[in-house]
Enzyme design. Sequence first.
Site, PDB file in Angstrom:
ATOM      1  N   ALA A 244      27.628  -5.260  -9.580  1.00  0.00           N
ATOM      2  CA  ALA A 244      26.790  -5.184  -8.374  1.00  0.00           C
ATOM      3  C   ALA A 244      27.180  -4.086  -7.371  1.00  0.00           C
ATOM      4  CB  ALA A 244      26.698  -6.533  -7.662  1.00  0.00           C
ATOM      5  N   ALA A 245      28.002  -3.117  -7.789  1.00  0.00           N
ATOM      6  CA  ALA A 245      28.283  -1.979  -6.887  1.00  0.00           C
ATOM      7  C   ALA A 245      26.981  -1.255  -6.560  1.00  0.00           C
ATOM      8  CB  ALA A 245      29.277  -1.018  -7.529  1.00  0.00           C
ATOM      9  N   GLY A 246      26.147  -1.078  -7.574  1.00  0.00           N
ATOM     10  CA  GLY A 246      24.861  -0.409  -7.369  1.00  0.00           C
ATOM     11  C   GLY A 246      23.971  -1.180  -6.393  1.00  0.00           C
ATOM     12  N   ASP A 247      24.061  -2.508  -6.440  1.00  0.00           N
ATOM     13  CA  ASP A 247      23.245  -3.319  -5.525  1.00  0.00           C
ATOM     14  C   ASP A 247      23.751  -3.202  -4.083  1.00  0.00           C
ATOM     15  OD1 ASP A 247      21.678  -4.184  -7.628  1.00  0.00           O
ATOM     16  OD2 ASP A 247      22.977  -5.895  -8.042  1.00  0.00           O
TER      17      ASP A 247
HETATM   18  P1  ADP Z   1      25.351   1.211 -10.925  1.00  0.00           P
HETATM   19  O1  ADP Z   1      26.007  -0.121 -10.632  1.00  0.00           O
HETATM   20  O2  ADP Z   1      23.912   1.270 -10.578  1.00  0.00           O
HETATM   21  O3  ADP Z   1      25.704   1.788 -12.258  1.00  0.00           O
HETATM   22  P2  ADP Z   1      27.371   2.848  -9.778  1.00  0.00           P
HETATM   23  O4  ADP Z   1      28.351   2.281 -10.744  1.00  0.00           O
HETATM   24  O5  ADP Z   1      27.133   4.310  -9.790  1.00  0.00           O
HETATM   25  O6  ADP Z   1      25.968   2.167  -9.856  1.00  0.00           O
HETATM   26  O7  ADP Z   1      27.886   2.380  -8.339  1.00  0.00           O
HETATM   27  C1  ADP Z   1      27.092   2.538  -7.209  1.00  0.00           C
HETATM   28  C2  ADP Z   1      27.849   3.242  -6.125  1.00  0.00           C
HETATM   29  O8  ADP Z   1      28.984   2.473  -5.732  1.00  0.00           O
HETATM   30  C3  ADP Z   1      28.404   4.581  -6.552  1.00  0.00           C
HETATM   31  O9  ADP Z   1      27.463   5.601  -6.392  1.00  0.00           O
HETATM   32  C4  ADP Z   1      29.587   4.732  -5.626  1.00  0.00           C
HETATM   33  O10 ADP Z   1      29.130   5.158  -4.367  1.00  0.00           O
HETATM   34  C5  ADP Z   1      30.095   3.325  -5.496  1.00  0.00           C
HETATM   35  N1  ADP Z   1      31.134   3.040  -6.501  1.00  0.00           N
HETATM   36  C6  ADP Z   1      31.003   2.350  -7.662  1.00  0.00           C
HETATM   37  N2  ADP Z   1      32.166   2.290  -8.331  1.00  0.00           N
HETATM   38  C7  ADP Z   1      33.069   2.949  -7.580  1.00  0.00           C
HETATM   39  C8  ADP Z   1      34.484   3.231  -7.703  1.00  0.00           C
HETATM   40  N3  ADP Z   1      35.205   2.800  -8.756  1.00  0.00           N
HETATM   41  N4  ADP Z   1      35.072   3.953  -6.712  1.00  0.00           N
HETATM   42  C9  ADP Z   1      34.375   4.374  -5.651  1.00  0.00           C
HETATM   43  N5  ADP Z   1      33.062   4.144  -5.469  1.00  0.00           N
HETATM   44  C10 ADP Z   1      32.417   3.439  -6.418  1.00  0.00           C
END
Ligand code: ADP
Length: 306
Positions: free
Chosen positions: A250-253
């Site tokens: 859920a980082a993307g969310d």
């Molecule tokens: P999704 O979950 O849609 O694949 P991401 O993995 O690219 O999206 O994560 C969404 C956003 O969260 C990234 O663009 C970044 O800003 C942040 N993010 C995710 N993982 C990390 C990480 N390990 N370190 C720093 N920022 C992160």
Amino acid sequence: MTIAVFGSINMDVTAYMLRLPEPGETLHGAEYKLGLGGKGANQAVAARKLGSDVRFICRLGSDDFAKPAARELSSHGVDLGLVATDAQGATGLAIINVGQNGENYISLIGGSNLRMDGSDVARGRAALEQAKVLLVQLEVPLDAALKAGAIVRAHGGIVILDPAPAPEKGLPVNVLGQVDIITPNEKETALLLGWQPVTPEDAFKAAKELRAKGVGTAIVKLGARGLAVAAPGAEAIIPPFKVTAIDTVAAGDSFNGGLAHALERGMPILEAARFAAACGALSTTKKGAAAAAPTRTEVEAFLASA
Ligand code: ADP
């Protein structure tokens, strides 16, 4: 000013394992967690925790999982007024196995989410007409989400499409003309463009290509490697924030909830994308989906120290 979300809601049953089981194998795990998930719910909670007024249009089933899902949604302060109960459906369910190194696999049963249609758009019409920003994703039928988007756009609001999860059958490029902002990760970008960005420079090129194909603003996300933005009159590569990630679910969310909040508060697009990236990064430092999204105070403190 409000943010509307038209999307999915799930209960996540997450098993924390020492390693992921092989096919045919039974393995004891350390513990499990039952929590709110679904991209719609996660993004609604993420924007609400930052302080936005959120209207969430979704469908729960009429099974036993509906109650804890609704309870958790309202515990985060999301209003339940536009949450429907689907008499014939089951609440969306994600069965998640997480291994010791954070790797996971997820079995998703869409249930009532997959039955969202024009009746949900009609139920949410007033909220859609008033929304400054609408968040949509691909865990509910795309045509219903785009219908909701058309109402928002007709009333001057902004539609943000998170084209996730990456659809197996690909994504029609004509969606680009029907939303204002698209926020694909590298895999989703590959579905739209036919090539996958790896470096931040690739992401920048991809964002510009997506704009040439008809979307106003493209934000291409590369997880821990940063992101790129191409918007009318504003383009940039935004470097990643450094965090110790323990759970990237859920980082993307959190990113999209943060982006909607920042735009609703009037931040220019590049500043909004940086704010969103801070939200995404912070969410990886906590376990869980909706529960891991940061508050406004946490994001401000993080940005001040970055
Ligand atoms: P999704 O979950 O849609 O694949 P991401 O993995 O690219 O999206 O994560 C969404 C956003 O969260 C990234 O663009 C970044 O800003 C942040 N993010 C995710 N993982 C990390 C990480 N390990 N370190 C720093 N920022 C992160």
